[in-house]
Design a protein around this motif. Structure first.
Motif, PDB file in Angstrom:
ATOM      1  N   ILE A  50       5.856  34.091   3.250  1.00 18.19           N
ATOM      2  CA  ILE A  50       5.607  34.348   1.887  1.00 18.19           C
ATOM      3  C   ILE A  50       4.208  34.385   1.960  1.00 18.19           C
ATOM      4  O   ILE A  50       3.275  34.054   2.969  1.00 18.19           O
ATOM      5  CB  ILE A  50       5.935  33.144   0.969  1.00 18.19           C
ATOM      6  CG1 ILE A  50       5.323  31.773   1.446  1.00 18.19           C
ATOM      7  CG2 ILE A  50       7.623  33.048   0.808  1.00 18.19           C
ATOM      8  CD1 ILE A  50       5.570  30.695   0.323  1.00 18.19           C
ATOM      9  N   PRO A  51       3.516  35.173   0.705  1.00 13.21           N
ATOM     10  CA  PRO A  51       2.256  35.274   0.764  1.00 13.21           C
ATOM     11  C   PRO A  51       1.281  34.172   0.886  1.00 13.21           C
ATOM     12  O   PRO A  51       1.980  33.305   0.300  1.00 13.21           O
ATOM     13  CB  PRO A  51       1.892  36.147  -0.485  1.00 13.21           C
ATOM     14  CG  PRO A  51       3.041  36.867  -0.473  1.00 13.21           C
ATOM     15  CD  PRO A  51       4.209  35.722  -0.050  1.00 13.21           C
ATOM     16  N   ILE A  53      -0.781  33.097  -1.418  1.00  9.35           N
ATOM     17  CA  ILE A  53      -0.966  32.849  -2.737  1.00  9.35           C
ATOM     18  C   ILE A  53       0.130  31.686  -3.244  1.00  9.35           C
ATOM     19  O   ILE A  53       0.083  30.929  -3.783  1.00  9.35           O
ATOM     20  CB  ILE A  53      -1.252  33.847  -3.589  1.00  9.35           C
ATOM     21  CG1 ILE A  53      -2.821  34.531  -3.502  1.00  9.35           C
ATOM     22  CG2 ILE A  53      -1.223  33.624  -5.084  1.00  9.35           C
ATOM     23  CD1 ILE A  53      -3.084  35.829  -4.068  1.00  9.35           C
ATOM     24  N   GLU A  54       1.398  32.420  -2.858  1.00 10.34           N
ATOM     25  CA  GLU A  54       2.741  31.792  -3.242  1.00 10.34           C
ATOM     26  C   GLU A  54       2.520  30.422  -2.356  1.00 10.34           C
ATOM     27  O   GLU A  54       3.148  29.563  -3.042  1.00 10.34           O
ATOM     28  CB  GLU A  54       3.849  32.538  -2.709  1.00 10.34           C
ATOM     29  CG  GLU A  54       5.205  31.800  -3.229  1.00 10.34           C
ATOM     30  CD  GLU A  54       6.309  33.097  -3.007  1.00 10.34           C
ATOM     31  OE1 GLU A  54       7.554  32.651  -2.961  1.00 10.34           O
ATOM     32  OE2 GLU A  54       6.140  34.241  -2.889  1.00 10.34           O
ATOM     33  N   TRP A  55       2.342  30.422  -1.099  1.00 10.33           N
ATOM     34  CA  TRP A  55       2.254  29.159  -0.124  1.00 10.33           C
ATOM     35  C   TRP A  55       1.363  27.938  -1.140  1.00 10.33           C
ATOM     36  O   TRP A  55       1.862  27.115  -1.171  1.00 10.33           O
ATOM     37  CB  TRP A  55       1.797  29.433   0.976  1.00 10.33           C
ATOM     38  CG  TRP A  55       1.327  27.955   1.822  1.00 10.33           C
ATOM     39  CD1 TRP A  55       0.137  27.847   1.891  1.00 10.33           C
ATOM     40  CD2 TRP A  55       2.323  27.269   2.425  1.00 10.33           C
ATOM     41  NE1 TRP A  55       0.255  26.478   2.680  1.00 10.33           N
ATOM     42  CE2 TRP A  55       1.459  26.275   2.862  1.00 10.33           C
ATOM     43  CE3 TRP A  55       3.618  27.207   2.531  1.00 10.33           C
ATOM     44  CZ2 TRP A  55       2.110  25.326   3.762  1.00 10.33           C
ATOM     45  CZ3 TRP A  55       4.013  26.049   3.306  1.00 10.33           C
ATOM     46  CH2 TRP A  55       3.413  24.995   3.807  1.00 10.33           C
ATOM     47  N   ASN A  56       0.197  28.525  -1.564  1.00  7.72           N
ATOM     48  CA  ASN A  56      -0.535  27.585  -2.148  1.00  7.72           C
ATOM     49  C   ASN A  56      -0.253  26.892  -3.619  1.00  7.72           C
ATOM     50  O   ASN A  56      -0.110  26.019  -3.942  1.00  7.72           O
ATOM     51  CB  ASN A  56      -2.045  28.119  -2.292  1.00  7.72           C
ATOM     52  CG  ASN A  56      -2.817  28.212  -1.076  1.00  7.72           C
ATOM     53  OD1 ASN A  56      -2.407  27.439  -0.157  1.00  7.72           O
ATOM     54  ND2 ASN A  56      -3.540  29.121  -0.949  1.00  7.72           N
ATOM     55  N   GLU A  57       0.605  27.897  -4.147  1.00 14.97           N
ATOM     56  CA  GLU A  57       1.220  27.690  -5.530  1.00 14.97           C
ATOM     57  C   GLU A  57       2.377  26.600  -5.234  1.00 14.97           C
ATOM     58  O   GLU A  57       2.576  25.579  -5.983  1.00 14.97           O
ATOM     59  CB  GLU A  57       1.954  28.742  -6.316  1.00 14.97           C
ATOM     60  CG  GLU A  57       0.839  29.736  -6.951  1.00 14.97           C
ATOM     61  CD  GLU A  57       1.351  30.793  -7.363  1.00 14.97           C
ATOM     62  OE1 GLU A  57       2.597  31.187  -6.959  1.00 14.97           O
ATOM     63  OE2 GLU A  57       0.381  31.745  -7.800  1.00 14.97           O
ATOM     64  N   LYS A  58       3.074  26.896  -4.254  1.00 13.43           N
ATOM     65  CA  LYS A  58       4.224  25.794  -3.855  1.00 13.43           C
ATOM     66  C   LYS A  58       3.715  24.524  -3.203  1.00 13.43           C
ATOM     67  O   LYS A  58       4.167  23.322  -3.672  1.00 13.43           O
ATOM     68  CB  LYS A  58       5.152  26.406  -2.811  1.00 13.43           C
ATOM     69  CG  LYS A  58       6.120  27.618  -3.289  1.00 13.43           C
ATOM     70  CD  LYS A  58       6.902  28.009  -2.268  1.00 13.43           C
ATOM     71  CE  LYS A  58       8.103  29.190  -3.040  1.00 13.43           C
ATOM     72  NZ  LYS A  58       8.830  28.793  -4.073  1.00 13.43           N
ATOM     73  N   GLN A  61       2.735  21.804  -5.689  1.00 15.51           N
ATOM     74  CA  GLN A  61       3.738  21.017  -6.510  1.00 15.51           C
ATOM     75  C   GLN A  61       4.454  20.091  -5.605  1.00 15.51           C
ATOM     76  O   GLN A  61       5.258  19.301  -6.197  1.00 15.51           O
ATOM     77  CB  GLN A  61       4.952  22.058  -6.725  1.00 15.51           C
ATOM     78  CG  GLN A  61       4.406  23.302  -7.594  1.00 15.51           C
ATOM     79  CD  GLN A  61       5.473  24.291  -7.927  1.00 15.51           C
ATOM     80  OE1 GLN A  61       6.608  24.333  -7.711  1.00 15.51           O
ATOM     81  NE2 GLN A  61       4.892  25.443  -8.558  1.00 15.51           N
ATOM     82  N   HIS A  79      -6.400  29.505   4.897  1.00 16.89           N
ATOM     83  CA  HIS A  79      -5.432  30.194   5.487  1.00 16.89           C
ATOM     84  C   HIS A  79      -5.431  30.327   7.111  1.00 16.89           C
ATOM     85  O   HIS A  79      -4.720  31.246   7.776  1.00 16.89           O
ATOM     86  CB  HIS A  79      -5.127  31.544   4.995  1.00 16.89           C
ATOM     87  CG  HIS A  79      -6.011  32.571   5.152  1.00 16.89           C
ATOM     88  ND1 HIS A  79      -7.197  32.525   4.303  1.00 16.89           N
ATOM     89  CD2 HIS A  79      -6.311  33.515   6.044  1.00 16.89           C
ATOM     90  CE1 HIS A  79      -7.902  33.546   4.585  1.00 16.89           C
ATOM     91  NE2 HIS A  79      -7.492  34.073   5.649  1.00 16.89           N
TER      92      HIS A  79
END
Length: 126
Positions: A50-51, A53-58, A61, A79
């Motif tokens: 996954i990108p 940005i998506e990794w950091n969002e997940k 959480q 990264h």
């Protein structure tokens, strides 16, 4: 890999090599997160790339009850994987004299790891 480290330790100790500052047993080949995930995508593992940005969002959480929580702070830093910047030439020279060389290229190692992990059920949906 642990077998490489074990071979290095046994080799250096059995030959009586001494080094005033100790030995630095690391893989001298640097691998960035980008390279790591390109390899993962190339060998078509059960992981979904996954990108960032998506990794950091997940990652943001993840709570303490998640098995990955202890790694959260380390992986929140960006990264690129930090690389050991200690001097390894003396160690690599001594190991070369013993006929001990760094592990296979990462892509070959990761193929072995993922084949094993798949064989023991890692990555299967529950």
């Amino acid at each position: 890999p642990v077998d490489y480290v074990a071979e290095c330790v046994v080799g250096l100790m059995s030959k009586g090599y001494k080094h005033p500052n100790g030995w630095n047993i690391v893989n001298p080949i640097q691998l960035s997160y980008g390279d790591f995930f390109r390899i993962i995508a190339e060998i078509k593992t059960f992981l979904r790339v996954i990108p960032v940005i998506e990794w950091n969002e997940k990652l943001a959480q993840i709570t303490e009850d998640n098995v990955l929580y202890p790694l959260k702070e380390f992986h929140s830093g960006g990264h690129e994987m930090p690389f050991v910047t200690i001097e390894v030439k003396d160690t690599q020279d001594a190991l070369k004299n013993l006929g001990i060389y760094p592990p296979k290229p990462y892509i070959d190692l990761l193929k072995i790891y993922f084949k094993y992990w798949k064989s023991v059920g890692l990555g299967k949906s529950k």
